[in-house]
Motif scaffolding. Sequence first.
Motif, short mmCIF file in Angstrom:
data_model
loop_
_atom_site.label_atom_id
_atom_site.label_comp_id
_atom_site.label_asym_id
_atom_site.label_seq_id
_atom_site.Cartn_x
_atom_site.Cartn_y
_atom_site.Cartn_z
N LEU A 34 0.81 -1.22 0.00
CA LEU A 34 0.00 0.00 0.00
C LEU A 34 0.84 1.28 0.00
N CYS A 35 1.94 1.27 -0.72
CA CYS A 35 2.79 2.46 -0.81
C CYS A 35 2.10 3.53 -1.64
N SER A 93 1.60 -2.69 -5.01
CA SER A 93 1.29 -1.57 -4.12
C SER A 93 -0.19 -1.32 -3.93
N GLY A 94 -0.99 -1.79 -4.86
CA GLY A 94 -2.42 -1.52 -4.78
C GLY A 94 -2.80 -0.15 -5.31
N ILE A 118 16.21 -4.62 -4.41
CA ILE A 118 15.24 -4.08 -5.37
C ILE A 118 13.96 -4.90 -5.30
N ASP A 119 12.82 -4.20 -5.31
CA ASP A 119 11.53 -4.90 -5.23
C ASP A 119 10.99 -5.26 -6.61
N SER A 133 4.24 -0.67 -14.76
CA SER A 133 3.01 -0.14 -14.17
C SER A 133 2.16 -1.28 -13.61
N THR A 134 2.01 -2.31 -14.40
CA THR A 134 1.20 -3.47 -13.98
C THR A 134 1.81 -4.10 -12.74
N ARG A 135 3.11 -4.26 -12.75
CA ARG A 135 3.79 -4.92 -11.62
C ARG A 135 3.74 -4.05 -10.36
#
Length: 128
Positions: free
Chosen positions: A6-7, A126-127, A87-88, A119-121
């Motif tokens: 949820l960033c 993050s939601g 890295i995430d 963007s999709t990832r």
Amino acid sequence: MEEKCLCGPTEILIFPCSGGSNVGQIANGASIKLTQNGMGKFFCLAGIGGHVSGMIESTKAGKMLVAIDGCPVACAKKTMEHAGFNIDEYVQVTDLGIEKNPDLNPNLSDVKKVANYLSTRISKRSGI
Ligand code: SF4
């Protein structure tokens, strides 16, 4: 169910290699596009490489770190790891079927392709 962090966009930091080739500049362009679309914040990889203390602290405060490399030399990933960051989310532009060449004017549809992929990832994780 997958856990989400949820960033907010300002807590998602994006580090492109910004290298001297089409794929390096596509990585750069994708970072600009993601930032303009509210998917994160373009951050300065050079500051990490230079161990600039303020940049290191800001990066430590980030909730999600995204690196974009142009090619398998993986300069952004190596720079981040060298400074002790995990890295995430990560992509190499050449992994998306874009061939490396010396043209420094990035093809806009290639920039879009990389930005859409991340963007999709980022959304999934993050939601946002
Ligand atoms: S990852 Fe590839 S394109 Fe990016 S800076 Fe390194 S060598 Fe250049």
